[in-house]
Design a protein around this motif. Structure first.
Motif, mmCIF file in Angstrom:
data_model
loop_
_atom_site.group_PDB
_atom_site.id
_atom_site.type_symbol
_atom_site.label_atom_id
_atom_site.label_comp_id
_atom_site.label_asym_id
_atom_site.label_seq_id
_atom_site.Cartn_x
_atom_site.Cartn_y
_atom_site.Cartn_z
ATOM 1 N N ARG A 1 0.834 -1.209 0.000
ATOM 2 C CA ARG A 1 0.000 0.000 0.000
ATOM 3 C C ARG A 1 0.868 1.258 0.000
ATOM 4 O O ARG A 1 0.563 2.243 -0.677
ATOM 5 N N VAL A 2 1.957 1.218 0.772
ATOM 6 C CA VAL A 2 2.866 2.375 0.808
ATOM 7 C C VAL A 2 3.561 2.532 -0.546
ATOM 8 O O VAL A 2 3.723 3.647 -1.059
ATOM 9 N N ALA A 3 3.971 1.400 -1.146
ATOM 10 C CA ALA A 3 4.648 1.457 -2.449
ATOM 11 C C ALA A 3 3.723 2.000 -3.525
ATOM 12 O O ALA A 3 4.163 2.717 -4.442
ATOM 13 N N ASN A 4 2.427 1.697 -3.442
ATOM 14 C CA ASN A 4 1.464 2.178 -4.437
ATOM 15 C C ASN A 4 1.279 3.690 -4.390
ATOM 16 O O ASN A 4 0.771 4.288 -5.341
ATOM 17 N N ARG A 5 1.689 4.302 -3.276
ATOM 18 C CA ARG A 5 1.599 5.762 -3.180
ATOM 19 C C ARG A 5 2.816 6.447 -3.783
ATOM 20 O O ARG A 5 2.933 7.676 -3.724
ATOM 21 N N GLY A 6 3.739 5.653 -4.326
ATOM 22 C CA GLY A 6 4.904 6.228 -4.983
ATOM 23 C C GLY A 6 6.147 6.297 -4.132
ATOM 24 O O GLY A 6 7.120 6.956 -4.505
ATOM 25 N N ASP A 7 6.156 5.639 -2.969
ATOM 26 C CA ASP A 7 7.339 5.639 -2.102
ATOM 27 C C ASP A 7 8.411 4.730 -2.712
ATOM 28 O O ASP A 7 8.235 3.514 -2.795
ATOM 29 N N GLU A 8 9.533 5.311 -3.142
ATOM 30 C CA GLU A 8 10.573 4.537 -3.821
ATOM 31 C C GLU A 8 11.244 3.536 -2.877
ATOM 32 O O GLU A 8 11.595 2.433 -3.288
ATOM 33 N N GLN A 9 11.442 3.940 -1.634
ATOM 34 C CA GLN A 9 12.066 3.030 -0.672
ATOM 35 C C GLN A 9 11.187 1.809 -0.433
ATOM 36 O O GLN A 9 11.674 0.681 -0.377
ATOM 37 N N ALA A 10 9.884 2.034 -0.295
ATOM 38 C CA ALA A 10 8.961 0.921 -0.106
ATOM 39 C C ALA A 10 8.932 0.022 -1.340
ATOM 40 O O ALA A 10 8.844 -1.205 -1.220
ATOM 41 N N GLU A 11 9.019 0.623 -2.527
ATOM 42 C CA GLU A 11 9.042 -0.182 -3.755
ATOM 43 C C GLU A 11 10.280 -1.077 -3.805
ATOM 44 O O GLU A 11 10.205 -2.248 -4.192
ATOM 45 N N ALA A 12 11.444 -0.519 -3.389
ATOM 46 C CA ALA A 12 12.676 -1.307 -3.387
ATOM 47 C C ALA A 12 12.591 -2.449 -2.375
ATOM 48 O O ALA A 12 12.995 -3.587 -2.656
ATOM 49 N N LEU A 13 12.043 -2.152 -1.186
ATOM 50 C CA LEU A 13 11.898 -3.197 -0.166
ATOM 51 C C LEU A 13 10.930 -4.280 -0.630
ATOM 52 O O LEU A 13 11.175 -5.477 -0.428
ATOM 53 N N LEU A 14 9.827 -3.863 -1.257
ATOM 54 C CA LEU A 14 8.846 -4.825 -1.737
ATOM 55 C C LEU A 14 9.464 -5.746 -2.793
ATOM 56 O O LEU A 14 9.256 -6.972 -2.768
ATOM 57 N N ALA A 15 10.230 -5.180 -3.699
ATOM 58 C CA ALA A 15 10.884 -5.990 -4.725
ATOM 59 C C ALA A 15 11.873 -6.972 -4.088
ATOM 60 O O ALA A 15 11.962 -8.135 -4.495
ATOM 61 N N TYR A 16 12.591 -6.503 -3.055
ATOM 62 C CA TYR A 16 13.548 -7.371 -2.374
ATOM 63 C C TYR A 16 12.830 -8.560 -1.722
ATOM 64 O O TYR A 16 13.227 -9.724 -1.902
ATOM 65 N N TYR A 17 11.778 -8.282 -0.954
ATOM 66 C CA TYR A 17 11.086 -9.356 -0.228
ATOM 67 C C TYR A 17 10.379 -10.311 -1.184
ATOM 68 O O TYR A 17 10.309 -11.516 -0.917
ATOM 69 N N GLU A 18 9.840 -9.807 -2.281
ATOM 70 C CA GLU A 18 9.169 -10.688 -3.233
ATOM 71 C C GLU A 18 10.147 -11.659 -3.881
ATOM 72 O O GLU A 18 9.803 -12.805 -4.186
ATOM 73 N N VAL A 19 11.401 -11.219 -4.056
ATOM 74 C CA VAL A 19 12.423 -12.100 -4.618
ATOM 75 C C VAL A 19 12.949 -13.083 -3.576
ATOM 76 O O VAL A 19 13.147 -14.271 -3.853
ATOM 77 N N MET A 20 13.149 -12.602 -2.328
ATOM 78 C CA MET A 20 13.834 -13.400 -1.310
ATOM 79 C C MET A 20 12.904 -14.336 -0.543
ATOM 80 O O MET A 20 13.365 -15.359 -0.021
ATOM 81 N N THR A 21 11.622 -14.000 -0.452
ATOM 82 C CA THR A 21 10.709 -14.793 0.377
ATOM 83 C C THR A 21 10.711 -16.289 0.039
ATOM 84 O O THR A 21 10.735 -17.124 0.955
ATOM 85 N N PRO A 22 10.702 -16.703 -1.244
ATOM 86 C CA PRO A 22 10.719 -18.154 -1.522
ATOM 87 C C PRO A 22 11.978 -18.861 -1.007
ATOM 88 O O PRO A 22 11.943 -20.075 -0.747
ATOM 89 N N TYR A 23 13.063 -18.117 -0.860
ATOM 90 C CA TYR A 23 14.323 -18.725 -0.422
ATOM 91 C C TYR A 23 14.601 -18.484 1.059
ATOM 92 O O TYR A 23 15.654 -18.891 1.558
ATOM 93 N N ALA A 24 13.672 -17.812 1.759
ATOM 94 C CA ALA A 24 13.913 -17.424 3.154
ATOM 95 C C ALA A 24 14.267 -18.610 4.049
ATOM 96 O O ALA A 24 15.222 -18.533 4.821
ATOM 97 N N PRO A 25 13.530 -19.746 4.008
ATOM 98 C CA PRO A 25 13.898 -20.867 4.892
ATOM 99 C C PRO A 25 15.313 -21.373 4.660
ATOM 100 O O PRO A 25 16.028 -21.693 5.621
ATOM 101 N N TYR A 26 15.726 -21.425 3.405
ATOM 102 C CA TYR A 26 17.073 -21.922 3.095
ATOM 103 C C TYR A 26 18.135 -20.923 3.554
ATOM 104 O O TYR A 26 19.205 -21.317 4.041
ATOM 105 N N LEU A 27 17.850 -19.628 3.421
ATOM 106 C CA LEU A 27 18.801 -18.619 3.853
ATOM 107 C C LEU A 27 18.928 -18.599 5.370
ATOM 108 O O LEU A 27 20.037 -18.432 5.912
ATOM 109 N N MET A 28 17.812 -18.777 6.072
ATOM 110 C CA MET A 28 17.862 -18.834 7.531
ATOM 111 C C MET A 28 18.633 -20.061 7.991
ATOM 112 O O MET A 28 19.410 -20.003 8.959
ATOM 113 N N LEU A 29 18.444 -21.179 7.305
ATOM 114 C CA LEU A 29 19.200 -22.384 7.624
ATOM 115 C C LEU A 29 20.688 -22.166 7.371
ATOM 116 O O LEU A 29 21.539 -22.600 8.166
#
Length: 348
Positions: free
Chosen positions: A85-113
């Motif tokens: 919702r914050v990224a949709n308002r044009g917040d560039e930092q939120a957009e960068a964080l959202l892109a990061y989490y969308e890429v990393m979330t599928p690999y999160a368990p392996y990275l935590m391990l």
């Protein structure tokens, strides 16, 4: 060599500071990734520069806890939606964080391990300096943690217990004085130190005293035990039970309490929670933060006990007399050959 060890100890302290900062940062902060990096680099420095064993052990266990709490590679669905919702308002930092989490979330368990394996590997490497020296390092780490917890417990007992006694005495005296001068309730002094505030301060101090002394009591073997069964077992069996209890019960329990305790304290901070009583104490987050802090101390106590048990079970005979604290009890003391320091330990 002294400078090298000092730098290693500073690296461990830096890791501890990063671990604390990691658990209080909001999950959508850009600093969370840099903090994880500082934590790992501090542990690396402490590992290879041979920092103080107690600081290194504390940084390892609390650093791992903080990484597990923060979950730096994934967000919950609710947090992702809020960030979107914050990224949709044009917040560039939120957009960068959202892109990061969308890429990393599928690999999160392996990275935590992977992070868990890295921290565990650094801990093992930091302690291992030859078969004999590894047990000396473990014993030094155990004794260092026990010394730290003892100082915390004694300091809390002196400071907090003194404050608690003073608060109780003041509460009693003020109650008696109000019987002679009811107009005292209209003074600014009474509004600042009303009966409700003083009584709440009493249980705040009592709770903090109890939590700060939990780890101290465990390393001094002052908790209640069922000796009817324990005293009938062999010393090695007692130590095995102690070790299993630390690793299988105490550490997971501390983790759960710390995780929910930190979340509860942060929520209290965010909403500005105060006392339910109109004239009570504000800043309820302070006492709520004592819960995870107290269980962090008892987690360190469990680490100290587990290390000493491992030295007793797997270490050389020369260290047996220095690591047999949990093999015996007050009713069933160690035999003379295990209660006296051997020449090797005296020389050391």
């Amino acid at each position: 060599m002294a400078l090298r060890e000092t730098l290693g100890t500073v690296g461990g302290i830096l890791s501890l500071a990063a671990a604390f900062w990691l658990v209080v940062l909001p999950s959508d902060s850009t600093m969370i990734f840099a903090t994880v990096g500082v934590l790992v680099l501090g542990l690396v420095a402490s590992t290879f520069l041979r920092g103080n064993p107690a600081v290194f052990a504390a940084a390892s266990v609390l650093g791992w806890f903080s990484v597990m709490f923060a979950q730096p590679f994934a967000l919950t669905t609710r947090e992702i939606n809020a960030l979107r919702r914050v990224a949709n308002r044009g917040d560039e930092q939120a957009e960068a964080l959202l892109a990061y989490y969308e890429v990393m979330t599928p690999y999160a368990p392996y990275l935590m391990l992977a992070l868990t394996v890295i921290i565990l590997g650094m801990f093992g490497y930091g302690m291992a300096r030859g078969r004999l020296t590894v047990f000396h390092n473990m014993l030094d780490a155990s004794n260092g943690l026990a010394t730290f917890l003892t100082r915390v417990g004694v300091t809390a007992a002196v400071v907090l217990l003194s404050a608690l006694i003073f608060a109780i005495m003041y509460d009693v005296i003020q109650r008696q004085y109000l019987g002679y001068n009811p107009q005292w309730t209209r003074t600014d002094w009474y509004r600042m130190f009303s009966a409700t505030r003083v009584q709440e301060m009493e249980w705040h101090l009592h709770a903090a005293l109890f939590l700060f002394c939990l780890g101290y009591a465990y390393v001094k073997d002052a908790h209640v035990r069922i000796e009817l069964v324990r005293d009938t077992l062999r010393p090695r069996t007692r130590v095995w039970i102690e070790l299993a209890g630390c690793l299988l019960f105490m550490v997971p329990y501390c983790y759960v309490v710390m995780q929910y305790g930190i979340e509860n304290a942060m929520r209290s901070w965010n909403i500005g929670e105060g006392s339910a009583a109109q004239t009570g104490l504000p800043n309820r987050f302070v006492i709520k933060a004592m819960l995870p802090l107290g269980f962090a101390l008892i987690a360190l106590a469990g680490m100290s006990v587990a290390l000493k048990c491992m030295v007793y079970l797997f270490g050389p005979p020369s260290l047996k007399s220095q690591s047999n604290y949990y093999a015996y009890s007050h009713q069933n003391p160690a035999p003379p050959e295990e209660s006296e320091l051997p020449p090797q330990a005296q020389a050391r």
